[in-house]
Design a protein around this motif. Sequence first.
Motif, mmCIF file in Angstrom:
data_model
loop_
_atom_site.group_PDB
_atom_site.id
_atom_site.type_symbol
_atom_site.label_atom_id
_atom_site.label_comp_id
_atom_site.label_asym_id
_atom_site.label_seq_id
_atom_site.Cartn_x
_atom_site.Cartn_y
_atom_site.Cartn_z
ATOM 1 N N GLU A 44 66.972 43.441 -7.503
ATOM 2 C CA GLU A 44 67.034 42.451 -8.568
ATOM 3 C C GLU A 44 66.563 43.037 -9.897
ATOM 4 O O GLU A 44 67.159 42.773 -10.950
ATOM 5 N N THR A 45 65.505 43.833 -9.854
ATOM 6 C CA THR A 45 65.011 44.484 -11.070
ATOM 7 C C THR A 45 66.050 45.438 -11.639
ATOM 8 O O THR A 45 66.282 45.485 -12.850
ATOM 9 N N VAL A 46 66.679 46.216 -10.765
ATOM 10 C CA VAL A 46 67.670 47.191 -11.214
ATOM 11 C C VAL A 46 68.879 46.495 -11.842
ATOM 12 O O VAL A 46 69.347 46.896 -12.916
ATOM 13 N N TYR A 47 69.377 45.439 -11.200
ATOM 14 C CA TYR A 47 70.550 44.751 -11.749
ATOM 15 C C TYR A 47 70.218 44.013 -13.041
ATOM 16 O O TYR A 47 71.060 43.910 -13.942
ATOM 17 N N LYS A 48 68.988 43.529 -13.152
ATOM 18 C CA LYS A 48 68.581 42.910 -14.415
ATOM 19 C C LYS A 48 68.524 43.966 -15.515
ATOM 20 O O LYS A 48 68.903 43.709 -16.661
ATOM 21 N N ALA A 49 68.079 45.167 -15.153
ATOM 22 C CA ALA A 49 68.038 46.266 -16.118
ATOM 23 C C ALA A 49 69.447 46.655 -16.561
ATOM 24 O O ALA A 49 69.679 46.939 -17.740
ATOM 25 N N ILE A 50 70.383 46.676 -15.627
ATOM 26 C CA ILE A 50 71.765 47.010 -15.961
ATOM 27 C C ILE A 50 72.338 45.983 -16.936
ATOM 28 O O ILE A 50 73.002 46.328 -17.913
ATOM 29 N N TYR A 51 72.070 44.724 -16.670
ATOM 30 C CA TYR A 51 72.569 43.662 -17.545
ATOM 31 C C TYR A 51 71.997 43.782 -18.958
ATOM 32 O O TYR A 51 72.667 43.443 -19.939
ATOM 33 N N ASN A 52 70.758 44.293 -19.067
ATOM 34 C CA ASN A 52 70.085 44.365 -20.359
ATOM 35 C C ASN A 52 70.174 45.730 -21.034
ATOM 36 O O ASN A 52 69.441 46.000 -21.992
ATOM 37 N N LEU A 53 71.046 46.599 -20.540
ATOM 38 C CA LEU A 53 71.238 47.898 -21.188
ATOM 39 C C LEU A 53 71.710 47.717 -22.631
ATOM 40 O O LEU A 53 72.412 46.768 -22.961
ATOM 41 N N VAL A 54 71.323 48.653 -23.487
ATOM 42 C CA VAL A 54 71.857 48.653 -24.850
ATOM 43 C C VAL A 54 73.372 48.825 -24.743
ATOM 44 O O VAL A 54 73.857 49.824 -24.211
ATOM 45 N N ASN A 55 74.132 47.845 -25.243
ATOM 46 C CA ASN A 55 75.586 47.901 -25.064
ATOM 47 C C ASN A 55 76.380 47.978 -26.363
ATOM 48 O O ASN A 55 77.602 48.169 -26.343
ATOM 49 N N HIS A 56 75.709 47.826 -27.493
ATOM 50 C CA HIS A 56 76.361 47.978 -28.807
ATOM 51 C C HIS A 56 77.590 47.095 -28.983
ATOM 52 O O HIS A 56 78.515 47.456 -29.722
ATOM 53 N N THR A 57 77.631 45.953 -28.328
ATOM 54 C CA THR A 57 78.814 45.095 -28.467
ATOM 55 C C THR A 57 79.021 44.636 -29.910
ATOM 56 O O THR A 57 80.149 44.402 -30.331
ATOM 57 N N GLU A 58 77.913 44.542 -30.649
ATOM 58 C CA GLU A 58 78.036 44.116 -32.049
ATOM 59 C C GLU A 58 78.642 45.201 -32.936
ATOM 60 O O GLU A 58 79.070 44.931 -34.059
ATOM 61 N N LYS A 59 78.711 46.429 -32.428
ATOM 62 C CA LYS A 59 79.261 47.545 -33.201
ATOM 63 C C LYS A 59 80.656 47.952 -32.738
ATOM 64 O O LYS A 59 81.259 48.864 -33.321
#
Length: 293
Positions: A44-59
Amino acid sequence: MLAFRCLVQKPSSWYVQHADSLFSSYNVKYGTEEGEEWRMEGEETVYKAIYNLVNHTEKLTVDNELTAVIKSVFLLRFLLCSGYFPEADENMSTITEEQSFIGKLLFHFQCGINYNQHGIYEADGAIEAGKKLPLIDVGAAFYPNMVLLNHACCPNTLRINQGKKTYLVAKHLIKKGQEVTDCYGMHHLSNSKTERTPIIENAFLFSCKCKACLENWPLLPQLEARLSQAEMGKLGTLLSKYQSHFREHKFEKAATFCIEYLKKMDEMRIVAPHRNYEIASMALSSCFWASLQ
């Protein structure tokens, strides 16, 4: 494909079950502000970390965003046809709320992992003492713990790959309170600042502010290499001992001479970007790579 492989490790019902607790709120600082007892452990911790990766969607440019959307739709369609969703009808004209949620996760995971994957390397030939490592790029992987490290073109660590495992080892003396850094691929020893800057900005969407970039450190052949007689006397024959033990395949012992050499240089306040300091770090790297082949 890393995002796809990551997602299919769990059934769709698992994501629905954890939608509110893991995938409802995006926090780019997740994993960096937790208490000392916190660990990057447990699914659960790992998948939460994946979801919160820096993704630069705003760029993202319109073209890049559209590409990610198309990939997500294609992969979602594949999941529908391959039986990932229980009782799914591949001929249906609309998708369910659950399938839509999985499609959104595919897009989100893609954007995050795209900027947080690590190259996998292997030795293509014999590793020899004092020579450049014959490494080739053979793939990419995602390591939840290692993404917590910032990039530097002059990192104080090195990564060694062995099959599915990656080891992170200090190659400089890292003092208490000093940041531990990783290199995302562009190193000041082999690539000039002029070469590195546009590649890093285009690939990772940030401008590097590491010491090598701020001070425009030169390439390896142009580094300062002067040592006084007293300094050379203190360093002695440590690198020669490294080479002789390395040739005898005594890699662990050879590494101790590199470490001692680096410690002595640090005591004399001769550190990177001095050429001898970098050469000793490279020698240490060769010991670790050779020992894991």
